[in-house]
Design a protein around this motif. Sequence first.
Motif, PDB file in Angstrom:
ATOM      1  N   LEU A   1       0.825  -1.202   0.000  1.00 26.81           N
ATOM      2  CA  LEU A   1       0.000   0.000   0.000  1.00 26.81           C
ATOM      3  C   LEU A   1       0.860   1.253   0.000  1.00 26.81           C
ATOM      4  O   LEU A   1       0.565   2.219  -0.714  1.00 26.81           O
ATOM      5  CB  LEU A   1      -0.922  -0.005   1.221  1.00 26.81           C
ATOM      6  CG  LEU A   1      -1.896   1.171   1.341  1.00 26.81           C
ATOM      7  CD1 LEU A   1      -2.838   1.195   0.147  1.00 26.81           C
ATOM      8  CD2 LEU A   1      -2.678   1.092   2.652  1.00 26.81           C
ATOM      9  N   GLY A   2       1.947   1.237   0.775  1.00 25.30           N
ATOM     10  CA  GLY A   2       2.838   2.389   0.802  1.00 25.30           C
ATOM     11  C   GLY A   2       3.428   2.674  -0.564  1.00 25.30           C
ATOM     12  O   GLY A   2       3.521   3.831  -0.991  1.00 25.30           O
ATOM     13  N   TRP A   3       3.824   1.623  -1.297  1.00 26.25           N
ATOM     14  CA  TRP A   3       4.394   1.830  -2.629  1.00 26.25           C
ATOM     15  C   TRP A   3       3.335   2.322  -3.609  1.00 26.25           C
ATOM     16  O   TRP A   3       3.580   3.230  -4.409  1.00 26.25           O
ATOM     17  CB  TRP A   3       5.025   0.536  -3.146  1.00 26.25           C
ATOM     18  CG  TRP A   3       5.877   0.772  -4.342  1.00 26.25           C
ATOM     19  CD1 TRP A   3       7.214   1.047  -4.362  1.00 26.25           C
ATOM     20  CD2 TRP A   3       5.451   0.769  -5.710  1.00 26.25           C
ATOM     21  NE1 TRP A   3       7.639   1.227  -5.660  1.00 26.25           N
ATOM     22  CE2 TRP A   3       6.578   1.058  -6.495  1.00 26.25           C
ATOM     23  CE3 TRP A   3       4.236   0.552  -6.339  1.00 26.25           C
ATOM     24  CZ2 TRP A   3       6.525   1.129  -7.877  1.00 26.25           C
ATOM     25  CZ3 TRP A   3       4.160   0.635  -7.721  1.00 26.25           C
ATOM     26  CH2 TRP A   3       5.299   0.915  -8.479  1.00 26.25           C
ATOM     27  N   LEU A   4       2.127   1.741  -3.536  1.00 24.71           N
ATOM     28  CA  LEU A   4       1.072   2.136  -4.471  1.00 24.71           C
ATOM     29  C   LEU A   4       0.673   3.594  -4.285  1.00 24.71           C
ATOM     30  O   LEU A   4       0.272   4.258  -5.250  1.00 24.71           O
ATOM     31  CB  LEU A   4      -0.156   1.241  -4.286  1.00 24.71           C
ATOM     32  CG  LEU A   4      -0.011  -0.219  -4.719  1.00 24.71           C
ATOM     33  CD1 LEU A   4      -1.266  -1.005  -4.377  1.00 24.71           C
ATOM     34  CD2 LEU A   4       0.270  -0.302  -6.219  1.00 24.71           C
ATOM     35  N   LEU A   5       0.790   4.109  -3.066  1.00 29.69           N
ATOM     36  CA  LEU A   5       0.424   5.501  -2.803  1.00 29.69           C
ATOM     37  C   LEU A   5       1.576   6.461  -3.098  1.00 29.69           C
ATOM     38  O   LEU A   5       1.391   7.675  -3.019  1.00 29.69           O
ATOM     39  CB  LEU A   5      -0.030   5.658  -1.347  1.00 29.69           C
ATOM     40  CG  LEU A   5      -1.339   4.951  -0.983  1.00 29.69           C
ATOM     41  CD1 LEU A   5      -1.607   5.076   0.511  1.00 29.69           C
ATOM     42  CD2 LEU A   5      -2.494   5.533  -1.778  1.00 29.69           C
ATOM     43  N   GLY A   6       2.739   5.927  -3.425  1.00 31.27           N
ATOM     44  CA  GLY A   6       3.900   6.761  -3.719  1.00 31.27           C
ATOM     45  C   GLY A   6       4.705   7.036  -2.471  1.00 31.27           C
ATOM     46  O   GLY A   6       4.212   7.661  -1.524  1.00 31.27           O
TER      47      GLY A   6
ATOM     48  N   GLY B   1       7.052   4.766  -6.828  1.00 35.38           N
ATOM     49  CA  GLY B   1       5.636   4.470  -6.876  1.00 35.38           C
ATOM     50  C   GLY B   1       4.910   5.540  -7.667  1.00 35.38           C
ATOM     51  O   GLY B   1       5.529   6.424  -8.263  1.00 35.38           O
ATOM     52  N   ALA B   2       3.586   5.461  -7.668  1.00 33.41           N
ATOM     53  CA  ALA B   2       2.779   6.399  -8.451  1.00 33.41           C
ATOM     54  C   ALA B   2       2.483   7.640  -7.620  1.00 33.41           C
ATOM     55  O   ALA B   2       1.719   7.596  -6.663  1.00 33.41           O
ATOM     56  CB  ALA B   2       1.481   5.732  -8.888  1.00 33.41           C
ATOM     57  N   ILE B   3       3.107   8.754  -7.992  1.00 37.62           N
ATOM     58  CA  ILE B   3       2.902  10.037  -7.303  1.00 37.62           C
ATOM     59  C   ILE B   3       2.103  10.939  -8.232  1.00 37.62           C
ATOM     60  O   ILE B   3       2.592  11.356  -9.286  1.00 37.62           O
ATOM     61  CB  ILE B   3       4.243  10.679  -6.927  1.00 37.62           C
ATOM     62  CG1 ILE B   3       5.023   9.752  -5.985  1.00 37.62           C
ATOM     63  CG2 ILE B   3       4.028  12.034  -6.280  1.00 37.62           C
ATOM     64  CD1 ILE B   3       6.414  10.247  -5.652  1.00 37.62           C
TER      65      ILE B   3
ATOM     66  N   THR C   1       0.914  15.109  -2.235  1.00 39.12           N
ATOM     67  CA  THR C   1       0.764  15.759  -3.542  1.00 39.12           C
ATOM     68  C   THR C   1      -0.701  15.829  -3.960  1.00 39.12           C
ATOM     69  O   THR C   1      -1.118  16.800  -4.598  1.00 39.12           O
ATOM     70  CB  THR C   1       1.578  15.025  -4.618  1.00 39.12           C
ATOM     71  OG1 THR C   1       1.126  13.667  -4.743  1.00 39.12           O
ATOM     72  CG2 THR C   1       3.062  15.036  -4.281  1.00 39.12           C
ATOM     73  N   ALA C   2      -1.494  14.834  -3.581  1.00 40.30           N
ATOM     74  CA  ALA C   2      -2.923  14.869  -3.915  1.00 40.30           C
ATOM     75  C   ALA C   2      -3.644  15.942  -3.109  1.00 40.30           C
ATOM     76  O   ALA C   2      -4.496  16.662  -3.642  1.00 40.30           O
ATOM     77  CB  ALA C   2      -3.549  13.504  -3.668  1.00 40.30           C
ATOM     78  N   ILE C   3      -3.316  16.055  -1.818  1.00 40.67           N
ATOM     79  CA  ILE C   3      -3.950  17.067  -0.976  1.00 40.67           C
ATOM     80  C   ILE C   3      -3.641  18.470  -1.502  1.00 40.67           C
ATOM     81  O   ILE C   3      -4.500  19.364  -1.517  1.00 40.67           O
ATOM     82  CB  ILE C   3      -3.488  16.919   0.485  1.00 40.67           C
ATOM     83  CG1 ILE C   3      -4.060  15.629   1.092  1.00 40.67           C
ATOM     84  CG2 ILE C   3      -3.898  18.123   1.322  1.00 40.67           C
ATOM     85  CD1 ILE C   3      -3.516  15.306   2.460  1.00 40.67           C
ATOM     86  N   ILE C   4      -2.398  18.682  -1.943  1.00 46.58           N
ATOM     87  CA  ILE C   4      -2.018  19.987  -2.499  1.00 46.58           C
ATOM     88  C   ILE C   4      -2.536  20.151  -3.921  1.00 46.58           C
ATOM     89  O   ILE C   4      -3.060  21.203  -4.304  1.00 46.58           O
ATOM     90  CB  ILE C   4      -0.486  20.152  -2.474  1.00 46.58           C
ATOM     91  CG1 ILE C   4       0.040  20.115  -1.040  1.00 46.58           C
ATOM     92  CG2 ILE C   4      -0.066  21.455  -3.160  1.00 46.58           C
ATOM     93  CD1 ILE C   4       1.551  20.058  -0.945  1.00 46.58           C
ATOM     94  N   GLY C   5      -2.403  19.085  -4.714  1.00 47.50           N
ATOM     95  CA  GLY C   5      -2.665  19.197  -6.141  1.00 47.50           C
ATOM     96  C   GLY C   5      -4.114  19.365  -6.505  1.00 47.50           C
ATOM     97  O   GLY C   5      -4.438  20.123  -7.437  1.00 47.50           O
ATOM     98  N   ALA C   6      -5.020  18.699  -5.781  1.00 42.82           N
ATOM     99  CA  ALA C   6      -6.440  18.763  -6.152  1.00 42.82           C
ATOM    100  C   ALA C   6      -6.993  20.187  -6.076  1.00 42.82           C
ATOM    101  O   ALA C   6      -7.587  20.673  -7.046  1.00 42.82           O
ATOM    102  CB  ALA C   6      -7.241  17.798  -5.291  1.00 42.82           C
TER     103      ALA C   6
END
Length: 333
Positions: free
Chosen positions: A180-185, A256-258, A314-319
């Motif tokens: 899970l850690g890798w999949l979340l980046g 991972g996927a960032i 990055t998702a919290i900032i990017g969205a």
Amino acid sequence: MAKKIWAVTLVAALLASITFAVTFGPANITPVEVWGSIAHHLGFGQSSLPPLRDSIVWELRLPRVLTAAAVGAGLALAGVVMQAITRNPLADPYLLGLSSGASLGAVAVLLLGSALLLPVAAFLGAMVALAATLLLAGAFGRITPGRTVLAGIAVSALAGAVTSLVIFWTVTGDSYREILGWLLGSLAGARWPAVGIGLAAIVVAGIPIMLSGRVLDAFAFGDTSAATLGVNVQATRWIMLTATALLTGAMVSVSGAIGFVGLILPHAVRLLVGPRHRMLLPLSALVGASFLIWADTAARSLFDPRELPVGIVTAIIGAPVFAALLARRRVNS
């Protein structure tokens, strides 16, 4: 002149970001000590740090920071290219199914207990996904940007479903945490081999992409206009897609996927220097490098001693930033 000032400013900001990120943490290390340690390991003088603190700088923090810089720069560059080649402002580096393919390869080796092979498996998974996307796009006639995007979405969905099935069927106990850690980046495990992979990808694929600004400018007016300007449209598109895939695959293999780095940063940099790719490409790389360094520093420090996957940050900032950019485009249109 203004664009040159931006370039100098962003280079200085990147160096400052690297320095600060390496000093930030429980061990009280100053910027002078950081650069002294770096100079020592490069063969210039002696480090003023004792061996343990020197190891914290050279073996733990600096590789992670440099990996973040390389991944951020690579994803930002890939985002610029994908948006130009597909003429789609919502395109990002993962549009061709690369992230899902890399995730499937990574999950496979993690479940087999071969974590050392993770970068290789993730990169091979990304390349297989790219090949599947292009084969699917070409199965219905000439490969066009629209068909390529749709094929990438289909391949991404399939690889994501297979990854979920494999995890559901095989994971037991707490073994899902590493996956899970890798999949979340995550950059938590980044060491010097990861730095080598990231920097090699920048040299092999990133620098040629940065030198292709004039070609990408031609694509902005459509295939017909690019052809009249002397661009071999099909060959150039294949070359750029391959270079982007290699760059993205290498970055995903170590981090991972960032998300959102390759989507929002090109738009943000366009606000500073305009749409011309000669400046947009290198400045996007600089902004991407600094952005991911700060995002990773936040990921490892906000909830210390617990560490967030950087992809969440990055998702919290990017969205919200992406929503603001969309609103600005609507106001200006």
